[in-house]
Scaffold this motif. Structure first.
Motif, PDB file in Angstrom:
ATOM      1  N   ALA A   1      46.283  -6.001  41.608  1.00 36.13           N
ATOM      2  CA  ALA A   1      45.425  -7.166  41.390  1.00 36.13           C
ATOM      3  C   ALA A   1      46.162  -8.477  41.637  1.00 36.13           C
ATOM      4  N   GLY A   2      47.453  -8.404  41.889  1.00 39.31           N
ATOM      5  CA  GLY A   2      48.229  -9.605  42.178  1.00 39.31           C
ATOM      6  C   GLY A   2      48.531 -10.465  40.967  1.00 39.31           C
ATOM      7  N   VAL A   3      48.596  -9.859  39.764  1.00 40.27           N
ATOM      8  CA  VAL A   3      48.852 -10.654  38.560  1.00 40.27           C
ATOM      9  C   VAL A   3      50.261 -10.486  38.008  1.00 40.27           C
ATOM     10  N   CYS A   4      51.085  -9.624  38.633  1.00 40.96           N
ATOM     11  CA  CYS A   4      52.466  -9.477  38.171  1.00 40.96           C
ATOM     12  C   CYS A   4      53.366  -9.001  39.295  1.00 40.96           C
ATOM     13  N   GLU A   5      54.657  -9.206  39.071  1.00 40.91           N
ATOM     14  CA  GLU A   5      55.694  -8.690  39.952  1.00 40.91           C
ATOM     15  C   GLU A   5      56.648  -7.878  39.100  1.00 40.91           C
ATOM     16  N   TYR A   6      57.323  -6.910  39.718  1.00 42.04           N
ATOM     17  CA  TYR A   6      58.276  -6.053  39.031  1.00 42.04           C
ATOM     18  C   TYR A   6      59.703  -6.359  39.461  1.00 42.04           C
ATOM     19  N   ARG A   7      60.607  -6.237  38.525  1.00 42.08           N
ATOM     20  CA  ARG A   7      62.039  -6.177  38.795  1.00 42.08           C
ATOM     21  C   ARG A   7      62.494  -4.816  38.285  1.00 42.08           C
ATOM     22  N   VAL A   8      63.011  -3.991  39.171  1.00 48.25           N
ATOM     23  CA  VAL A   8      63.412  -2.628  38.823  1.00 48.25           C
ATOM     24  C   VAL A   8      64.932  -2.588  38.732  1.00 48.25           C
TER      25      VAL A   8
ATOM     26  N   VAL B   1      58.029  -4.991  29.558  1.00 50.64           N
ATOM     27  CA  VAL B   1      59.194  -4.163  29.857  1.00 50.64           C
ATOM     28  C   VAL B   1      58.783  -2.702  29.694  1.00 50.64           C
ATOM     29  N   ILE B   2      59.255  -1.869  30.627  1.00 49.30           N
ATOM     30  CA  ILE B   2      59.021  -0.427  30.564  1.00 49.30           C
ATOM     31  C   ILE B   2      60.365   0.269  30.755  1.00 49.30           C
ATOM     32  N   VAL B   3      60.653   1.264  29.929  1.00 48.08           N
ATOM     33  CA  VAL B   3      61.815   2.131  30.123  1.00 48.08           C
ATOM     34  C   VAL B   3      61.266   3.432  30.691  1.00 48.08           C
TER      35      VAL B   3
ATOM     36  N   MET C   1      67.850   6.486  34.950  1.00 47.63           N
ATOM     37  CA  MET C   1      66.907   5.822  34.073  1.00 47.63           C
ATOM     38  C   MET C   1      66.679   4.429  34.633  1.00 47.63           C
ATOM     39  N   PHE C   2      65.536   3.853  34.303  1.00 48.93           N
ATOM     40  CA  PHE C   2      65.159   2.554  34.850  1.00 48.93           C
ATOM     41  C   PHE C   2      64.597   1.645  33.762  1.00 48.93           C
ATOM     42  N   VAL C   3      64.868   0.369  33.913  1.00 42.91           N
ATOM     43  CA  VAL C   3      64.196  -0.666  33.141  1.00 42.91           C
ATOM     44  C   VAL C   3      63.330  -1.419  34.139  1.00 42.91           C
ATOM     45  N   LEU C   4      62.045  -1.473  33.857  1.00 40.07           N
ATOM     46  CA  LEU C   4      61.103  -2.195  34.702  1.00 40.07           C
ATOM     47  C   LEU C   4      60.707  -3.461  33.968  1.00 40.07           C
ATOM     48  N   GLU C   5      60.968  -4.605  34.564  1.00 37.56           N
ATOM     49  CA  GLU C   5      60.584  -5.872  33.958  1.00 37.56           C
ATOM     50  C   GLU C   5      59.418  -6.455  34.733  1.00 37.56           C
ATOM     51  N   LEU C   6      58.313  -6.657  34.031  1.00 37.91           N
ATOM     52  CA  LEU C   6      57.122  -7.245  34.632  1.00 37.91           C
ATOM     53  C   LEU C   6      57.109  -8.728  34.334  1.00 37.91           C
ATOM     54  N   SER C   7      56.806  -9.524  35.334  1.00 38.75           N
ATOM     55  CA  SER C   7      56.630 -10.968  35.159  1.00 38.75           C
ATOM     56  C   SER C   7      55.251 -11.330  35.678  1.00 38.75           C
ATOM     57  N   TYR C   8      54.451 -11.949  34.807  1.00 39.83           N
ATOM     58  CA  TYR C   8      53.101 -12.336  35.215  1.00 39.83           C
ATOM     59  C   TYR C   8      53.169 -13.458  36.236  1.00 39.83           C
ATOM     60  N   THR C   9      52.300 -13.364  37.238  1.00 42.05           N
ATOM     61  CA  THR C   9      52.223 -14.368  38.299  1.00 42.05           C
ATOM     62  C   THR C   9      50.867 -15.056  38.302  1.00 42.05           C
ATOM     63  N   ALA C  10      50.083 -14.803  37.274  1.00 41.74           N
ATOM     64  CA  ALA C  10      48.732 -15.356  37.161  1.00 41.74           C
ATOM     65  C   ALA C  10      48.498 -15.733  35.704  1.00 41.74           C
ATOM     66  N   PRO C  11      47.487 -16.555  35.440  1.00 41.32           N
ATOM     67  CA  PRO C  11      47.163 -16.911  34.054  1.00 41.32           C
ATOM     68  C   PRO C  11      46.806 -15.668  33.229  1.00 41.32           C
TER      69      PRO C  11
ATOM     70  N   LEU D   1      51.152   7.849  32.967  1.00 45.26           N
ATOM     71  CA  LEU D   1      52.580   8.030  33.224  1.00 45.26           C
ATOM     72  C   LEU D   1      53.334   8.478  31.980  1.00 45.26           C
ATOM     73  N   TYR D   2      52.865   8.112  30.794  1.00 45.79           N
ATOM     74  CA  TYR D   2      53.436   8.672  29.563  1.00 45.79           C
ATOM     75  C   TYR D   2      53.156  10.181  29.513  1.00 45.79           C
ATOM     76  N   GLU D   3      51.943  10.577  29.849  1.00 43.41           N
ATOM     77  CA  GLU D   3      51.581  11.998  29.829  1.00 43.41           C
ATOM     78  C   GLU D   3      52.435  12.799  30.803  1.00 43.41           C
ATOM     79  N   ARG D   4      52.808  12.189  31.927  1.00 46.18           N
ATOM     80  CA  ARG D   4      53.624  12.871  32.943  1.00 46.18           C
ATOM     81  C   ARG D   4      55.116  12.823  32.611  1.00 46.18           C
ATOM     82  N   GLY D   5      55.488  12.156  31.507  1.00 46.28           N
ATOM     83  CA  GLY D   5      56.883  12.107  31.092  1.00 46.28           C
ATOM     84  C   GLY D   5      57.729  11.093  31.845  1.00 46.28           C
ATOM     85  N   VAL D   6      57.090  10.186  32.574  1.00 44.45           N
ATOM     86  CA  VAL D   6      57.825   9.180  33.349  1.00 44.45           C
ATOM     87  C   VAL D   6      58.205   7.989  32.477  1.00 44.45           C
ATOM     88  N   PHE D   7      57.293   7.530  31.632  1.00 43.57           N
ATOM     89  CA  PHE D   7      57.552   6.372  30.788  1.00 43.57           C
ATOM     90  C   PHE D   7      57.984   6.827  29.404  1.00 43.57           C
TER      91      PHE D   7
END
Length: 98
Positions: free
Chosen positions: A71-78, A48-50, A1-11, A29-35
């Motif tokens: 689009a370059g507006v966020c970064e992920y921490r997995v 945050v995404i589980v 299982m994964f926790v994905l943390e998104l941090s915005y890098t743009a306004p 991705l919800y439909e595919r059962g991933v999220f």
């Protein structure tokens, strides 16, 4: 299982411009059962995404496909973790520690 943390890098205006595409990506991705769960952080500086996926490489590939990332507006921490205890509704995702 994964926790994905998104941090915005743009306004937020730039984030909001891509939001419809991001939501469509989430829906797929919800439909595919991933999220399993997702939402914005408070204060609104990311989200945050589980999620579940075969392995970390696959999860990183999925995150890289987020329209926010393209689009370059966020970064992920997995963060990967072993869900050894869950609520009954998530029992199918329980794992044993090895």
């Amino acid at each position: 299982m994964f926790v994905l943390e998104l941090s915005y890098t743009a306004p937020l205006e730039a984030v909001d411009a891509v939001l419809p595409d991001h939501v469509a990506w989430l829906d797929e991705l919800y439909e595919r059962g991933v999220f399993l769960a997702s939402g914005r952080k408070e204060p609104r500086d990311g989200g945050v995404i589980v999620a579940v996926a075969g392995d970390r490489a696959r999860m990183e590939e999925i995150a890289a496909g987020d329209p926010f990332v393209r689009a370059g507006v966020c970064e992920y921490r997995v963060t990967e973790f072993v869900a050894t205890k869950t609520a009954p509704a998530l029992e199918a995702y329980r794992e044993s520690a090895s």
